[in-house]
Design a protein around this motif. Structure first.
Motif, PDB file in Angstrom:
ATOM      1  N   ALA A   4      13.983 -36.235 -16.836  1.00 24.94           N
ATOM      2  CA  ALA A   4      14.927 -37.311 -17.142  1.00 24.94           C
ATOM      3  C   ALA A   4      14.709 -38.492 -16.204  1.00 24.94           C
ATOM      4  O   ALA A   4      14.692 -39.645 -16.629  1.00 24.94           O
ATOM      5  CB  ALA A   4      16.362 -36.804 -17.047  1.00 24.94           C
ATOM      6  N   VAL A   5      14.531 -38.195 -14.922  1.00 25.52           N
ATOM      7  CA  VAL A   5      14.281 -39.247 -13.937  1.00 25.52           C
ATOM      8  C   VAL A   5      12.956 -39.935 -14.235  1.00 25.52           C
ATOM      9  O   VAL A   5      12.852 -41.163 -14.200  1.00 25.52           O
ATOM     10  CB  VAL A   5      14.288 -38.672 -12.494  1.00 25.52           C
ATOM     11  N   LEU A   6      11.937 -39.150 -14.562  1.00 20.90           N
ATOM     12  CA  LEU A   6      10.630 -39.695 -14.872  1.00 20.90           C
ATOM     13  C   LEU A   6      10.704 -40.604 -16.101  1.00 20.90           C
ATOM     14  O   LEU A   6      10.136 -41.692 -16.108  1.00 20.90           O
ATOM     15  CB  LEU A   6       9.631 -38.564 -15.100  1.00 20.90           C
ATOM     16  N   ALA A   7      11.409 -40.185 -17.129  1.00 18.42           N
ATOM     17  CA  ALA A   7      11.542 -40.987 -18.350  1.00 18.42           C
ATOM     18  C   ALA A   7      12.234 -42.313 -18.059  1.00 18.42           C
ATOM     19  O   ALA A   7      11.789 -43.371 -18.531  1.00 18.42           O
ATOM     20  CB  ALA A   7      12.306 -40.207 -19.415  1.00 18.42           C
ATOM     21  N   ARG A   8      13.305 -42.287 -17.261  1.00 23.25           N
ATOM     22  CA  ARG A   8      14.009 -43.531 -16.899  1.00 23.25           C
ATOM     23  C   ARG A   8      13.113 -44.441 -16.078  1.00 23.25           C
ATOM     24  O   ARG A   8      13.091 -45.650 -16.267  1.00 23.25           O
ATOM     25  CB  ARG A   8      15.287 -43.215 -16.124  1.00 23.25           C
ATOM     26  N   MET A   9      12.360 -43.839 -15.163  1.00 24.97           N
ATOM     27  CA  MET A   9      11.472 -44.606 -14.306  1.00 24.97           C
ATOM     28  C   MET A   9      10.394 -45.302 -15.136  1.00 24.97           C
ATOM     29  O   MET A   9      10.097 -46.474 -14.926  1.00 24.97           O
ATOM     30  CB  MET A   9      10.829 -43.692 -13.265  1.00 24.97           C
ATOM     31  N   LEU A  10       9.819 -44.589 -16.094  1.00 21.08           N
ATOM     32  CA  LEU A  10       8.770 -45.168 -16.924  1.00 21.08           C
ATOM     33  C   LEU A  10       9.278 -46.335 -17.765  1.00 21.08           C
ATOM     34  O   LEU A  10       8.516 -47.224 -18.119  1.00 21.08           O
ATOM     35  CB  LEU A  10       8.144 -44.095 -17.817  1.00 21.08           C
ATOM     36  N   GLN A  11      10.573 -46.347 -18.074  1.00 22.45           N
ATOM     37  CA  GLN A  11      11.154 -47.440 -18.854  1.00 22.45           C
ATOM     38  C   GLN A  11      11.233 -48.734 -18.050  1.00 22.45           C
ATOM     39  O   GLN A  11      11.163 -49.812 -18.626  1.00 22.45           O
ATOM     40  CB  GLN A  11      12.556 -47.071 -19.345  1.00 22.45           C
ATOM     41  N   LEU A  13       9.261 -49.438 -15.160  1.00 17.45           N
ATOM     42  CA  LEU A  13       8.039 -49.823 -14.461  1.00 17.45           C
ATOM     43  C   LEU A  13       7.265 -50.876 -15.249  1.00 17.45           C
ATOM     44  O   LEU A  13       7.117 -50.770 -16.465  1.00 17.45           O
ATOM     45  CB  LEU A  13       7.147 -48.610 -14.219  1.00 17.45           C
ATOM     46  N   THR A  14       6.771 -51.871 -14.542  1.00 14.44           N
ATOM     47  CA  THR A  14       5.930 -52.908 -15.129  1.00 14.44           C
ATOM     48  C   THR A  14       4.564 -52.818 -14.461  1.00 14.44           C
ATOM     49  O   THR A  14       4.428 -52.190 -13.403  1.00 14.44           O
ATOM     50  CB  THR A  14       6.516 -54.304 -14.871  1.00 14.44           C
ATOM     51  N   PRO A  15       3.552 -53.444 -15.042  1.00 16.55           N
ATOM     52  CA  PRO A  15       2.244 -53.440 -14.384  1.00 16.55           C
ATOM     53  C   PRO A  15       2.296 -53.983 -12.946  1.00 16.55           C
ATOM     54  O   PRO A  15       1.610 -53.470 -12.063  1.00 16.55           O
ATOM     55  CB  PRO A  15       1.386 -54.330 -15.285  1.00 16.55           C
ATOM     56  N   ASP A  16       3.132 -54.985 -12.700  1.00 12.62           N
ATOM     57  CA  ASP A  16       3.246 -55.546 -11.346  1.00 12.62           C
ATOM     58  C   ASP A  16       3.864 -54.545 -10.367  1.00 12.62           C
ATOM     59  O   ASP A  16       3.418 -54.419  -9.225  1.00 12.62           O
ATOM     60  CB  ASP A  16       4.079 -56.827 -11.350  1.00 12.62           C
ATOM     61  N   ILE A  17       4.887 -53.838 -10.826  1.00  3.88           N
ATOM     62  CA  ILE A  17       5.516 -52.835  -9.964  1.00  3.88           C
ATOM     63  C   ILE A  17       4.532 -51.712  -9.664  1.00  3.88           C
ATOM     64  O   ILE A  17       4.412 -51.255  -8.523  1.00  3.88           O
ATOM     65  CB  ILE A  17       6.803 -52.280 -10.611  1.00  3.88           C
ATOM     66  N   VAL A  18       3.808 -51.272 -10.678  1.00  2.00           N
ATOM     67  CA  VAL A  18       2.829 -50.191 -10.489  1.00  2.00           C
ATOM     68  C   VAL A  18       1.745 -50.631  -9.514  1.00  2.00           C
ATOM     69  O   VAL A  18       1.343 -49.870  -8.629  1.00  2.00           O
ATOM     70  CB  VAL A  18       2.228 -49.754 -11.845  1.00  2.00           C
ATOM     71  N   GLN A  46       3.356 -40.121  -8.015  1.00  2.00           N
ATOM     72  CA  GLN A  46       3.823 -39.564  -9.281  1.00  2.00           C
ATOM     73  C   GLN A  46       4.141 -40.671 -10.274  1.00  2.00           C
ATOM     74  O   GLN A  46       3.798 -40.574 -11.458  1.00  2.00           O
ATOM     75  CB  GLN A  46       5.053 -38.683  -9.066  1.00  2.00           C
ATOM     76  N   ALA A  47       4.768 -41.729  -9.803  1.00  2.00           N
ATOM     77  CA  ALA A  47       5.117 -42.849 -10.679  1.00  2.00           C
ATOM     78  C   ALA A  47       3.871 -43.539 -11.205  1.00  2.00           C
ATOM     79  O   ALA A  47       3.765 -43.829 -12.402  1.00  2.00           O
ATOM     80  CB  ALA A  47       5.999 -43.843  -9.926  1.00  2.00           C
ATOM     81  N   VAL A  48       2.922 -43.812 -10.325  1.00  2.00           N
ATOM     82  CA  VAL A  48       1.687 -44.482 -10.726  1.00  2.00           C
ATOM     83  C   VAL A  48       0.918 -43.622 -11.730  1.00  2.00           C
ATOM     84  O   VAL A  48       0.477 -44.111 -12.779  1.00  2.00           O
ATOM     85  CB  VAL A  48       0.808 -44.805  -9.496  1.00  2.00           C
ATOM     86  N   ILE A  49       0.768 -42.341 -11.430  1.00  2.00           N
ATOM     87  CA  ILE A  49       0.022 -41.449 -12.321  1.00  2.00           C
ATOM     88  C   ILE A  49       0.715 -41.343 -13.681  1.00  2.00           C
ATOM     89  O   ILE A  49       0.054 -41.412 -14.727  1.00  2.00           O
ATOM     90  CB  ILE A  49      -0.162 -40.058 -11.670  1.00  2.00           C
TER      91      ILE A  49
END
Length: 90
Positions: A4-11, A13-18, A46-49
């Motif tokens: 759930a946290v991962l799904a929210r995070m992916l929503q 994240l932008t290319p600049d943040i990554v 984990q976020a970047v991957i």
């Protein structure tokens, strides 16, 4: 990190943040100079991957290594390796 946290995070994240997270991991510190903790490094990775897996083709992801077989190059396939002969020279 749960799904759930991962799904929210992916929503969010932008290319600049990554790119910023990737840079922080590479340098081991945030843009303001503070060092990343081990937990922060793991979370950033984990976020970047996760983001790269969803948005980029494999060859554009962090850590990708292109392996091309060249003529005469040793193969890693165990079945092929077992068939190779070894010659000893004196």
């Amino acid at each position: 990190m749960n799904e759930a946290v991962l799904a929210r995070m992916l929503q969010v994240l932008t290319p600049d943040i990554v790119a910023s997270l990737r840079r922080a991991v590479e340098l081991g510190k945030w843009p303001d100079g503070r060092r990343l903790t081990r937990e922060q490094v793991e979370t950033c990775l984990q976020a970047v991957i996760a983001w790269e897996t969803k948005h980029l083709p494999e060859q554009e992801r962090s850590g990708y290594i292109e392996k091309e077989e060249k003529e005469g190059e040793v193969c890693d396939d165990p079945a092929v390796v077992a068939e190779q002969q070894v010659k000893f020279l004196h």
